[in-house]
Scaffold this active site. Structure first.
Site, PDB file in Angstrom:
ATOM      1  N   LYS A  53       4.577  -5.075  -6.641  1.00  0.00           N
ATOM      2  CA  LYS A  53       3.728  -4.022  -7.202  1.00  0.00           C
ATOM      3  C   LYS A  53       3.512  -2.930  -6.163  1.00  0.00           C
ATOM      4  O   LYS A  53       2.811  -3.135  -5.175  1.00  0.00           O
ATOM      5  CB  LYS A  53       2.366  -4.560  -7.649  1.00  0.00           C
ATOM      6  N   PRO A  54       4.086  -1.760  -6.398  1.00  0.00           N
ATOM      7  CA  PRO A  54       3.854  -0.627  -5.490  1.00  0.00           C
ATOM      8  C   PRO A  54       2.435  -0.080  -5.651  1.00  0.00           C
ATOM      9  O   PRO A  54       1.729  -0.413  -6.613  1.00  0.00           O
ATOM     10  CB  PRO A  54       4.877   0.408  -5.960  1.00  0.00           C
ATOM     11  N   CYS A  76      -1.908   1.344   9.947  1.00  0.00           N
ATOM     12  CA  CYS A  76      -2.814   0.209  10.186  1.00  0.00           C
ATOM     13  C   CYS A  76      -3.014  -0.054  11.672  1.00  0.00           C
ATOM     14  O   CYS A  76      -4.110  -0.358  12.110  1.00  0.00           O
ATOM     15  CB  CYS A  76      -2.276  -1.031   9.487  1.00  0.00           C
ATOM     16  N   THR A  97      -9.840  -5.358  -0.999  1.00  0.00           N
ATOM     17  CA  THR A  97      -8.852  -5.872  -1.965  1.00  0.00           C
ATOM     18  C   THR A  97      -8.460  -7.298  -1.575  1.00  0.00           C
ATOM     19  O   THR A  97      -8.329  -8.173  -2.438  1.00  0.00           O
ATOM     20  CB  THR A  97      -7.603  -4.960  -1.986  1.00  0.00           C
ATOM     21  N   GLU A 126      -1.783  -8.638   5.530  1.00  0.00           N
ATOM     22  CA  GLU A 126      -1.736  -7.675   6.637  1.00  0.00           C
ATOM     23  C   GLU A 126      -2.773  -6.616   6.276  1.00  0.00           C
ATOM     24  O   GLU A 126      -2.577  -5.867   5.320  1.00  0.00           O
ATOM     25  CB  GLU A 126      -0.360  -7.027   6.724  1.00  0.00           C
ATOM     26  N   PRO A 168       0.831  -1.209   0.000  1.00  0.00           N
ATOM     27  CA  PRO A 168       0.000   0.000   0.000  1.00  0.00           C
ATOM     28  C   PRO A 168       0.866   1.260   0.000  1.00  0.00           C
ATOM     29  O   PRO A 168       2.086   1.180  -0.127  1.00  0.00           O
ATOM     30  CB  PRO A 168      -0.773  -0.137   1.309  1.00  0.00           C
ATOM     31  N   TRP A 169       0.234   2.412   0.175  1.00  0.00           N
ATOM     32  CA  TRP A 169       0.948   3.682   0.059  1.00  0.00           C
ATOM     33  C   TRP A 169       1.307   4.290   1.407  1.00  0.00           C
ATOM     34  O   TRP A 169       2.085   5.225   1.489  1.00  0.00           O
ATOM     35  CB  TRP A 169       0.070   4.711  -0.687  1.00  0.00           C
TER      36      TRP A 169
END
Ligand code: NAD
Length: 441
Positions: free
Chosen positions: A183-184, A290, A238, A256, A158-159
């Site tokens: 994959k960013p 998170c 997702t 996660e 994730p970002w």
């Protein structure tokens, strides 16, 4: 094109990394500074399904050779990756602050963790990967468990804390002898691509492949039959998509996901210290963490004092450009986040809750140009409020008063999420006052 670190991280234009070379593409994704939306920080090539095929094929071809390397060889190569991350840390910190929106000091800490993830694999290899023998129940025989690499692992990040989440994901996967397709997130792909490139430039060609893009590219990677394991960090929706595709192919997933992390303050807690530390957790990265504290349970008897301290402390937060050294909080990362946070705030206010919007705007003239949101607290939240039920993933923090510890524990556990929780007390090993009082003599 070779994978050396670009001379300047200004106006970066990064391609995919496939089989040890950089691969250009026709379409690009622009990465904008969330603190100044007119500023394009750089671009990455928007991946195609052909890129995914090529990246997976390169990983398949490289996996066997990489799995045959010794732990000592991997440790030596990883030390070089860590050294390169350290050498680039100052520039990377500036770049990632500009694309992610978190203040630079936070990104700097992420980079220390990221280099550590590569430098510190010796213990991981010994602890997790050493073969273990167990008694079989039959005299003269035993059962041996040996961990083998999967082959190709998809690493989807994730970002929100892009560098540390990437390093903590790819370092163990690679250390275990897997090749990866990384994959960013399109919301913060530049720093992740550069960290991946550092690893790709040092490891054998094809061991680290990077394909940028959005959900379609992510879906193509995770549902590819040659990908045997998925390591994903991101949102629950997702994860459901990914798990459905993985189920069809009976492939392993490592998730996660999000959290709605409760903090229970006990009646013997040092309120000043507790408020300080909770605020640091809850508003770091504008609440986009998170395992940040997302809801606080406070004893009724201490609630007034706790609220007073909380308001005082949150009001000290200085919101501004992520590169402004005075800023303790930057903007949120993307438009979707801002809309979500503002909607939650407005609905909580409309429901009549005591919402305090606090903190200082450091550069009010830049405010409209960036995705800024002042920190807010909801002082009289109730368990069924949306702000308590949902993962806000933004700078709004609800406080709920409780009567008994049993009630607090029940409320904390009354959630669909599971990730992190905390209990705040002066003496974790001794029962707090209310529990002592409620004990039979
Ligand atoms: P997201 O789920 O939207 O995206 C995560 C990644 O998945 C991105 O790279 C995205 O492009 C990709 N993706 C999107 N659709 C896909 C699909 N169909 N198949 C495969 N990949 C796909 O999450 P986000 O908005 O980037 O991150 C925020 C969420 O991540 C929050 O819920 C947060 O709590 C969670 N998170 C969890 C942790 C943790 O360690 N538990 C850490 C950070 C963030």
């Amino acid at each position: 094109m070779t994978l050396t670190m670009p001379d300047t991280l200004e106006s970066l234009q990064l391609g995919q990394v496939i089989d040890g070379v950089e691969r250009p593409g026709d379409r690009v994704l622009e990465v904008r500074n969330p603190g100044r939306r007119s500023e394009i920080v750089g671009t990455v090539v928007d991946g195609t399904l052909e890129d995914v095929e090529a990246a997976v094929a390169a990983a398949v071809a490289a996996a066997r050779g990489w799995a045959a390397t010794t732990p000592e060889e991997r440790i030596a190569l990883f030390a070089r990756i860590a050294d390169e991350i350290d050498a680039a840390a100052e520039d990377l910190a500036t770049l990632v602050a500009r694309e992610n929106g978190s203040v630079r000091s936070i990104i700097r800490r992420e980079l220390i963790g990221a280099s550590h993830a590569f430098r510190d694999i010796e213990g991981y290899l010994a602890e997790k990967l050493a073969p273990r023998d167990y008694p079989s129940g039959t005299p003269g025989s035993f059962v041996r468990v040996e961990r083998k690499p999967f082959g190709v692992v998809a690493c989807i990040v994730p970002w929100n804390a892009p560098l540390i989440l990437t390093a903590n994901k790819i370092a163990p996967a690679l250390a275990a002898g897997n090749a990866i397709v990384l994959k960013p997130s399109p919301f913060a792909p530049l720093g992740v691509t550069l960290i991946g490139r550092i690893a790709a430039s040092i490891l054998p060609a094809g061991v680290v492949n990077i394909v940028n893009g959005g959900g379609e590219v992510g879906g193509a990677i995770t549902s590819h039959p040659e990908v045997r394991k998925i390591s994903f960090t991101g949102g629950g929706e997702t994860a459901r998509h990914i798990m459905r595709a993985a189920a069809e192919q009976l492939k392993g997933v490592h998730f996660e996901l999000g959290g709605n992390d409760p903090a229970i303050v006990l009646d013997d807690a040092d309120l000043e210290v507790t408020v300080d530390r909770i605020v640091d957790s809850a508003f770091r990265r504008s609440g986009q963490v998170c395992f940040a504290v997302k809801r606080i349970y406070v004893p009724q008897a201490q609630a007034e004092e706790f609220r007073r301290l909380l308001v005082e402390r949150v009001d000290r937060i200085a919101v501004g450009d992520p590169l402004d050294e005075r800023a303790t909080m930057g903007p949120v990362n993307n438009e979707g986040q801002l809309t979500k946070v503002q909607g939650l705030l407005e609905r909580t206010q409309a429901a009549g809750r005591d919402v305090r919007v606090l903190g200082t705007k450091l550069s009010p003239e830049q405010w409209e140009e960036g995705l800024f949101s002042l920190p807010a607290v909801v002082l009289d939240a109730q368990q069924d409020d949306e702000i308590v039920r949902e993962e806000q993933f933004g700078p709004i923090l609800p406080v709920i008063a409780y009567e008994t510890e049993e009630e607090a524990i029940a409320l904390a556990n009354d959630t669909e999420y599971g990730l992190c929780s905390s209990v705040w007390s002066r003496s974790p090993s001794t029962p707090s006052r209310s529990r002592r009082a409620s004990r039979p003599a």
